[in-house]
Design a protein around this motif. Structure first.
Motif, PDB file in Angstrom:
ATOM      1  N   ASN A 113       0.832  -1.191   0.000  1.00  0.00           N
ATOM      2  CA  ASN A 113       0.000   0.000   0.000  1.00  0.00           C
ATOM      3  C   ASN A 113       0.874   1.251   0.000  1.00  0.00           C
ATOM      4  O   ASN A 113       1.785   1.371   0.807  1.00  0.00           O
ATOM      5  CB  ASN A 113      -0.918  -0.030   1.233  1.00  0.00           C
ATOM      6  N   LEU A 114       0.599   2.179  -0.915  1.00  0.00           N
ATOM      7  CA  LEU A 114       1.375   3.427  -0.969  1.00  0.00           C
ATOM      8  C   LEU A 114       0.637   4.559  -0.265  1.00  0.00           C
ATOM      9  O   LEU A 114       1.187   5.260   0.576  1.00  0.00           O
ATOM     10  CB  LEU A 114       1.615   3.849  -2.426  1.00  0.00           C
ATOM     11  N   LEU A 115      -0.626   4.757  -0.675  1.00  0.00           N
ATOM     12  CA  LEU A 115      -1.471   5.813  -0.129  1.00  0.00           C
ATOM     13  C   LEU A 115      -2.859   5.216  -0.027  1.00  0.00           C
ATOM     14  O   LEU A 115      -3.082   4.088  -0.452  1.00  0.00           O
ATOM     15  CB  LEU A 115      -1.564   6.985  -1.100  1.00  0.00           C
ATOM     16  N   VAL A 161       7.092  10.402  -3.832  1.00  0.00           N
ATOM     17  CA  VAL A 161       6.771   9.058  -3.301  1.00  0.00           C
ATOM     18  C   VAL A 161       7.707   8.729  -2.130  1.00  0.00           C
ATOM     19  O   VAL A 161       7.295   8.136  -1.127  1.00  0.00           O
ATOM     20  CB  VAL A 161       6.855   7.980  -4.411  1.00  0.00           C
ATOM     21  N   HIS A 162       8.949   9.158  -2.223  1.00  0.00           N
ATOM     22  CA  HIS A 162       9.899   8.930  -1.139  1.00  0.00           C
ATOM     23  C   HIS A 162       9.446   9.662   0.118  1.00  0.00           C
ATOM     24  O   HIS A 162       9.421   9.092   1.217  1.00  0.00           O
ATOM     25  CB  HIS A 162      11.293   9.410  -1.578  1.00  0.00           C
ATOM     26  N   ARG A 163       9.026  10.902  -0.047  1.00  0.00           N
ATOM     27  CA  ARG A 163       8.625  11.720   1.094  1.00  0.00           C
ATOM     28  C   ARG A 163       7.290  11.231   1.677  1.00  0.00           C
ATOM     29  O   ARG A 163       7.138  11.046   2.873  1.00  0.00           O
ATOM     30  CB  ARG A 163       8.496  13.178   0.640  1.00  0.00           C
ATOM     31  N   GLU A 164       6.309  10.977   0.814  1.00  0.00           N
ATOM     32  CA  GLU A 164       4.960  10.656   1.292  1.00  0.00           C
ATOM     33  C   GLU A 164       4.809   9.200   1.727  1.00  0.00           C
ATOM     34  O   GLU A 164       4.007   8.895   2.600  1.00  0.00           O
ATOM     35  CB  GLU A 164       3.918  10.940   0.185  1.00  0.00           C
ATOM     36  N   CYS A 165       5.531   8.292   1.061  1.00  0.00           N
ATOM     37  CA  CYS A 165       5.296   6.863   1.313  1.00  0.00           C
ATOM     38  C   CYS A 165       6.539   6.161   1.842  1.00  0.00           C
ATOM     39  O   CYS A 165       6.482   4.965   2.167  1.00  0.00           O
ATOM     40  CB  CYS A 165       4.837   6.144   0.044  1.00  0.00           C
ATOM     41  N   GLY A 166       7.668   6.841   1.862  1.00  0.00           N
ATOM     42  CA  GLY A 166       8.898   6.228   2.356  1.00  0.00           C
ATOM     43  C   GLY A 166       9.433   5.124   1.440  1.00  0.00           C
ATOM     44  O   GLY A 166      10.174   4.252   1.877  1.00  0.00           O
TER      45      GLY A 166
END
Ligand SMILES: *Cc1c(COP(=O)(O)O)cnc(C)c1O
Length: 469
Positions: free
Chosen positions: A94-96, A382-387
């Motif tokens: 799951n990303l978001l 994506v790195h910032r929001e989902c790690g």
């Protein structure tokens, strides 16, 4: 299940008969006579299956001339945690909210092509053992396909691989991955030229029918039907993982080049998988995005192909596209022949305003494209929001996928490569290199085996003759 050619000039054939071939004899692509559809309750009954069990259930419908026990054994041998890191083979994370990443890149060469190619290696070996034949695979690669093919065919009985690549033009990681293979059936030929020179040599050799037959020359390019069939499986797997209701629709976002990956998603939908949208993402090389927006398919000259930071999508034409157009024109081979003849003479065809355009509008396809700046900001976001660190191709897919995101419809974004393969772009986006999977830490330091040769078809033919048994 019988197979036809999109151009109508091939007698109906079985899966085994088309397995080793590339193009159909009339220049078309092979396609099932009809798509198998699911029985009521069949999809729901697949929820508890493992990846190899699911792969067997689906592939058995397409390869029904192979003894079931043999196909099951081939699939079991291919889809193992040893080759793909996890028993899930293609895990979904799951990303978001309602957005998922379908991980397809845990195979030996860290790109989604391994999923189909690893099976192809085992299928080819099986078919050749049965007939007592042998095969010399000749290919051209700009990076991903070549290594995926070599890792699939290494050590296989009856198979040798001759892979042409542009000398000193692949990434350090890609070069190391291919050239460090020690297997005696793998031959790397680094050509003093560009990718198109390599491709032209392969074409020239393939057009020499006598040489081709005498030396059992074959290919493993993306038009191979078995590759498309093997990719259908993970669309089902992803749907089974993220849905809870049996009629629940999902959308897929697919970074696209030769239309092989998304063609598999389209066939999954035709089989009855509840797919709402097939979101096709291109980079600056937007032939396909242009088609789905305007109805005009205009192939590019090779010198018009932009070299981008998602290089595996840098294509001038989409070699699997003919399969989709065959359906769009009502499976009329004469219409396909006319369109591809126009493509040859005029470089484009235009379906806008036709019945085919109406069929296509109802097929679920939507599209978009992105550029280098989009990729960089998507990797950072994506790195910032989902790690999660994603690669440049996956970034193209997520960027376009999010543009079509709809509330209540899970969006599944396909990861087509790991960021480790495209280290320089990740450093540019994030300021630090991506993590490397275990076992790849020192790949550049391994001894490399390759032959450097000029752009000279005869010299390369001689080399093949000298190195075949
Ligand atoms: C091959 C490839 C693609 C394009 O897939 P097609 O099946 O040709 O559309 C996208 N991303 C990566 C990393 C690839 O290797």
């Amino acid at each position: 299940m019988r197979y036809l050619s999109t151009r109508g000039g091939m007698p109906p054939a079985t899966f085994s008969e088309i397995l080793l071939g590339g193009l159909a004899p009339d220049g078309g692509l092979t396609i099932p006579e009809h798509y198998p559809t699911l029985a009521p309750g069949e999809l729901a009954s697949w929820r508890s299956l493992s990846y190899p069990e699911l792969a067997f259930a689906i592939l058995h419908k397409f390869a029904d001339d192979l003894p079931a026990a043999d196909l099951r054994a081939l699939v079991d041998r291919t889809y193992t945690a040893e080759h793909f890191l996890t028993t899930a083979i293609t895990p979904t994370v799951n990303l978001l909210d309602e957005v998922w990443l379908l991980r397809l890149s845990n195979g030996p060469t860290l790109a989604f092509k391994d999923i189909a190619m690893q099976l192809l290696g085992n299928l080819f070996e099986y078919a050749l053992l049965k007939t007592g034949g042998h095969l010399n695979i000749l290919g051209a690669t700009s990076g991903d396909t070549g290594s995926s093919a070599e890792y699939a065919m290494r050590g296989k009985h009856g198979i040798q691989v001759f892979m042409l690549s542009p000398y000193q033009k692949m990434s350090r990681f890609q070069t190391a991955q291919m050239f460090s293979l020690p297997d005696p059936n793998i031959f790397n030929i680094a050509v003093r030229g560009v990718f198109d020179d390599c491709q032209d040599i392969v074409k020239a050799v393939s057009n020499d029918a006598q040489f081709k037959a005498r030396h059992a020359i074959g290919t493993v390019n993306s038009i191979n039907w078995a590759r498309v069939a093997a990719q259908i499986v993970y669309y089902f797997k992803a749907w089974l993982t993220v849905t809870t209701r049996d009629d629940q629709e999902v959308s897929f976002a697919v970074p696209s080049g030769n239309f092989g990956n998304i063609c598999a998603g389209y066939i999954a939908k035709r089989m009855g998988l509840p797919v709402r949208r097939l979101i096709l993402a291109t980079n600056e090389n937007n032939v396909l995005d242009e088609f789905f927006r305007t109805g005009v398919y205009r192939v590019r000259q090779t010198d018009q192909v932009a070299h981008t930071s998602s290089p595996s999508m840098d294509i001038s034409k989409a070699s699997n596209f003919e399969r989709f157009i065959f359906d769009a024109v009502g499976r009329d081979p004469a219409a396909v022949r006319r369109l591809w003849q126009q493509l040859d003479t005029q470089g484009f065809f235009d379906l806008s305003g036709t019945d085919a355009a109406r069929t296509i509008a109802q097929s679920g396809f939507v599209s978009g494209s992105s550029n280098h700046a989009d990729r960089m900001s998507m990797i950072r976001w994506v790195h910032r929001e989902c790690g999660t660190v994603i690669d440049t191709h996956t970034a193209d897919g997520i960027k376009v996928g999010l543009e079509y995101r709809e509330k209540g419809v899970p969006l599944i974004c396909l990861e087509t490569a790991l960021p480790a393969k495209f280290e320089d772009s990740i450093v540019e986006a994030l300021g630090h290199p991506p993590e490397r999977p275990a076992g790849y830490e020192n790949i550049e330091k391994l001894p490399q085996r390759f032959e450097v040769m000029d752009v000279n078809t005869d010299q390369i033919k001689d080399y093949i003759v000298q190195h075949t048994s």
